[in-house]
Design a protein around this motif. Structure first.
Motif, PDB file in Angstrom:
ATOM      1  N   LYS A  47       1.232  -0.804  -0.177  1.00 25.25           N
ATOM      2  CA  LYS A  47      -0.313  -0.419  -0.253  1.00 25.25           C
ATOM      3  C   LYS A  47       0.955   1.322   0.101  1.00 25.25           C
ATOM      4  O   LYS A  47       2.122   1.302   0.232  1.00 25.25           O
ATOM      5  N   GLU A  48       0.511   2.216  -0.778  1.00 19.76           N
ATOM      6  CA  GLU A  48       0.799   3.716  -0.858  1.00 19.76           C
ATOM      7  C   GLU A  48      -0.079   4.684   0.142  1.00 19.76           C
ATOM      8  O   GLU A  48      -1.314   4.194  -0.190  1.00 19.76           O
ATOM      9  N   LYS A  49       0.598   5.449   0.429  1.00 18.11           N
ATOM     10  CA  LYS A  49      -0.504   6.751   1.105  1.00 18.11           C
ATOM     11  C   LYS A  49       0.588   7.676   0.759  1.00 18.11           C
ATOM     12  O   LYS A  49       1.422   8.476   1.761  1.00 18.11           O
ATOM     13  N   GLY A  50       0.475   9.440   0.419  1.00 19.93           N
ATOM     14  CA  GLY A  50       1.279  10.078  -0.266  1.00 19.93           C
ATOM     15  C   GLY A  50       3.186   9.784   0.154  1.00 19.93           C
ATOM     16  O   GLY A  50       3.085   8.678  -1.026  1.00 19.93           O
ATOM     17  N   PRO A  51       3.867   9.491   0.594  1.00 19.67           N
ATOM     18  CA  PRO A  51       5.666   9.653   0.197  1.00 19.67           C
ATOM     19  C   PRO A  51       5.551   8.560   1.046  1.00 19.67           C
ATOM     20  O   PRO A  51       6.764   7.745   1.186  1.00 19.67           O
ATOM     21  N   VAL A  52       4.816   7.667   2.016  1.00 18.67           N
ATOM     22  CA  VAL A  52       5.073   6.292   2.903  1.00 18.67           C
ATOM     23  C   VAL A  52       4.743   4.953   1.765  1.00 18.67           C
ATOM     24  O   VAL A  52       3.054   5.388   1.417  1.00 18.67           O
ATOM     25  N   ALA A  53       4.940   4.199   2.110  1.00 21.98           N
ATOM     26  CA  ALA A  53       4.718   2.958   1.662  1.00 21.98           C
ATOM     27  C   ALA A  53       5.195   1.906   2.020  1.00 21.98           C
ATOM     28  O   ALA A  53       6.012   2.048   2.905  1.00 21.98           O
ATOM     29  N   VAL A  54       4.055   0.759   2.101  1.00 16.86           N
ATOM     30  CA  VAL A  54       4.310  -0.442   3.085  1.00 16.86           C
ATOM     31  C   VAL A  54       4.960  -1.405   1.815  1.00 16.86           C
ATOM     32  O   VAL A  54       3.912  -1.854   0.784  1.00 16.86           O
ATOM     33  N   VAL A  55       5.684  -2.124   2.136  1.00 16.05           N
ATOM     34  CA  VAL A  55       6.188  -2.802   0.831  1.00 16.05           C
ATOM     35  C   VAL A  55       6.273  -4.529   1.693  1.00 16.05           C
ATOM     36  O   VAL A  55       6.525  -4.458   3.402  1.00 16.05           O
ATOM     37  N   LYS A  56       6.584  -6.018   0.895  1.00 20.82           N
ATOM     38  CA  LYS A  56       6.216  -6.795   0.924  1.00 20.82           C
ATOM     39  C   LYS A  56       7.459  -7.247   1.087  1.00 20.82           C
ATOM     40  O   LYS A  56       7.923  -7.518  -0.194  1.00 20.82           O
TER      41      LYS A  56
END
Length: 76
Positions: A47-56
């Motif tokens: 998921k991504e929201k603005g400058p923050v992303a979560v990666v697996k």
């Protein structure tokens, strides 16, 4: 974390920006890795929201999963 930063910074809209490691969660270590072992690292955006992303992230030793984790990446 470095592989996740490379993924995030490879996008054209992030050219010239810097990637920061924001955190780690759900880390699971499934297999022992010794010096000299060859790991294959895979990352995919969750998921991504603005400058923050979560990666697996997944680390594989040959065909077996050695470790998995969710990494938070901040691009600015």
């Amino acid at each position: 974390a470095q592989t996740a930063a490379v993924l995030g910074l490879s996008r054209p809209e992030n050219k010239g920006k810097i990637g920061y490691f924001g955190g780690i969660s759900n880390a699971r270590f499934k297999q022992k890795v010794t010096p000299g072992s060859v790991l294959t690292l895979e990352v995919e955006f969750i998921k991504e929201k603005g400058p923050v992303a979560v990666v697996k992230g997944t680390a594989r030793l040959e065909d077996k999963i050695a470790a998995t984790a969710e990494l938070t990446l901040v691009i600015s």
